[in-house]
Design a protein around this motif. Structure first.
Motif, PDB file in Angstrom:
ATOM      1  N   ILE A 190      -6.522 -19.113  46.331  1.00  0.00           N
ATOM      2  CA  ILE A 190      -5.971 -20.425  46.661  1.00  0.00           C
ATOM      3  C   ILE A 190      -4.473 -20.355  46.419  1.00  0.00           C
ATOM      4  CG2 ILE A 190      -5.915 -22.879  46.029  1.00  0.00           C
ATOM      5  CD1 ILE A 190      -8.834 -22.559  45.090  1.00  0.00           C
ATOM      6  N   ASN A 191      -3.709 -20.887  47.363  1.00  0.00           N
ATOM      7  CA  ASN A 191      -2.272 -20.991  47.121  1.00  0.00           C
ATOM      8  C   ASN A 191      -1.782 -22.350  47.598  1.00  0.00           C
ATOM      9  OD1 ASN A 191      -2.592 -20.048  49.871  1.00  0.00           O
ATOM     10  ND2 ASN A 191      -0.392 -19.734  49.897  1.00  0.00           N
ATOM     11  N   GLU A 192      -0.637 -22.748  47.044  1.00  0.00           N
ATOM     12  CA  GLU A 192      -0.022 -24.022  47.393  1.00  0.00           C
ATOM     13  C   GLU A 192       1.366 -23.754  47.934  1.00  0.00           C
ATOM     14  OE1 GLU A 192      -0.150 -26.387  43.840  1.00  0.00           O
ATOM     15  OE2 GLU A 192      -2.338 -26.480  43.852  1.00  0.00           O
ATOM     16  N   ASN A 193       1.705 -24.453  48.998  1.00  0.00           N
ATOM     17  CA  ASN A 193       3.015 -24.289  49.617  1.00  0.00           C
ATOM     18  C   ASN A 193       3.748 -25.612  49.658  1.00  0.00           C
ATOM     19  OD1 ASN A 193       2.282 -21.643  50.221  1.00  0.00           O
ATOM     20  ND2 ASN A 193       1.611 -22.140  52.284  1.00  0.00           N
ATOM     21  N   TYR A 243       3.322 -30.968  50.311  1.00  0.00           N
ATOM     22  CA  TYR A 243       2.628 -29.829  49.714  1.00  0.00           C
ATOM     23  C   TYR A 243       1.283 -29.653  50.411  1.00  0.00           C
ATOM     24  CZ  TYR A 243       6.051 -30.220  46.011  1.00  0.00           C
ATOM     25  OH  TYR A 243       7.222 -30.269  45.316  1.00  0.00           O
ATOM     26  N   THR A 244       0.950 -28.389  50.659  1.00  0.00           N
ATOM     27  CA  THR A 244      -0.327 -28.048  51.272  1.00  0.00           C
ATOM     28  C   THR A 244      -1.008 -27.007  50.405  1.00  0.00           C
ATOM     29  OG1 THR A 244       0.641 -28.404  53.460  1.00  0.00           O
ATOM     30  CG2 THR A 244      -1.466 -27.252  53.383  1.00  0.00           C
ATOM     31  N   GLN A 245      -2.285 -27.207  50.172  1.00  0.00           N
ATOM     32  CA  GLN A 245      -3.087 -26.224  49.459  1.00  0.00           C
ATOM     33  C   GLN A 245      -3.937 -25.482  50.474  1.00  0.00           C
ATOM     34  OE1 GLN A 245      -6.734 -27.331  47.244  1.00  0.00           O
ATOM     35  NE2 GLN A 245      -5.676 -26.463  45.457  1.00  0.00           N
ATOM     36  N   TRP A 246      -3.937 -24.157  50.365  1.00  0.00           N
ATOM     37  CA  TRP A 246      -4.710 -23.316  51.270  1.00  0.00           C
ATOM     38  C   TRP A 246      -5.784 -22.579  50.485  1.00  0.00           C
ATOM     39  CZ3 TRP A 246      -4.148 -23.683  56.380  1.00  0.00           C
ATOM     40  CH2 TRP A 246      -2.993 -24.287  56.851  1.00  0.00           C
ATOM     41  N   ILE A 297      -1.859 -31.953  49.865  1.00  0.00           N
ATOM     42  CA  ILE A 297      -1.982 -32.351  48.457  1.00  0.00           C
ATOM     43  C   ILE A 297      -0.702 -33.039  47.974  1.00  0.00           C
ATOM     44  CG2 ILE A 297      -3.752 -30.644  47.886  1.00  0.00           C
ATOM     45  CD1 ILE A 297      -1.453 -28.967  46.599  1.00  0.00           C
ATOM     46  N   LYS A 355       0.308 -33.966  44.112  1.00  0.00           N
ATOM     47  CA  LYS A 355       1.515 -33.438  43.456  1.00  0.00           C
ATOM     48  C   LYS A 355       2.394 -34.569  42.924  1.00  0.00           C
ATOM     49  CE  LYS A 355       1.325 -28.976  43.715  1.00  0.00           C
ATOM     50  NZ  LYS A 355       1.313 -28.181  42.493  1.00  0.00           N
TER      51      LYS A 355
END
Length: 171
Positions: A11-14, A25-28, A50, A54
């Motif tokens: 999982i990563n957040e950008n 913010y987007t969580q993938w 997200i 955030k």
């Protein structure tokens, strides 16, 4: 490159720039699909916005910082005792200023705190109050007067006002 058959997901957040200069913010959630030889053949990703999460997390951190600032600035001793861990999880600056013990020393005493610093004639009263907290109705305060010994061996009278902040699901 970090995906393996043993660890096929991550999982990563950008942080990203949105319309009108808004930061979002987007969580993938990413999952690798592997063939029988363990070669990565496909990545399936699902993204979700997200940004609100955030923002709420940032507001919560700011609120916690505000409350901690108040707790540290108050001239009254404030400490938090965890009944499950049987130890002190927080002591404000006033504890150190009045009793001479550092926050770390207070925490290190754990469940022995009252045994170490409470006047022998007051110990039963204090331990009874601690036990009463187990069944104390939410919002009710117990007041207990007792003496404690500071690090230099001097006695101080305290008026302790205890309240239960949180409980487990079983009470």
């Amino acid at each position: 490159s970090a995906l393996t058959p043993e660890e096929p997901s991550f999982i990563n957040e950008n942080q990203d720039q949105r319309a009108e200069g808004i930061i979002g913010y987007t969580q993938w959630i990413n999952h690798g699909i592997f063939d029988d030889q363990g070669n990565l053949v496909e990545i399936q990703s699902v993204g979700r916005d997200i940004s609100i999460l955030k923002r709420v997390e940032a507001e919560l951190r700011q609120s916690q910082k505000f409350i901690e600032s108040i707790a540290e600035a108050t001239p009254t001793m404030l400490y938090i005792y965890d009944h499950i861990k049987r130890g002190n999880t927080y002591a404000n600056r006033s504890v150190a200023e009045i009793l001479g013990y550092s926050k770390e020393e207070i925490q290190a005493m754990g469940s022995e705190l009252f045994l170490n610093i409470c006047h022998p004639d007051d110990l039963k009263k204090v331990l009874d109050a601690v036990q009463k907290c187990q069944t104390l109705p939410d919002g009710e305060i117990i007041e207990t007067e007792y003496r404690v010994k500071d690090k230099q061996g001097q006695w101080h009278w305290l008026l302790d006002r205890s309240i239960v902040f949180t409980r487990t699901k079983t009470g």
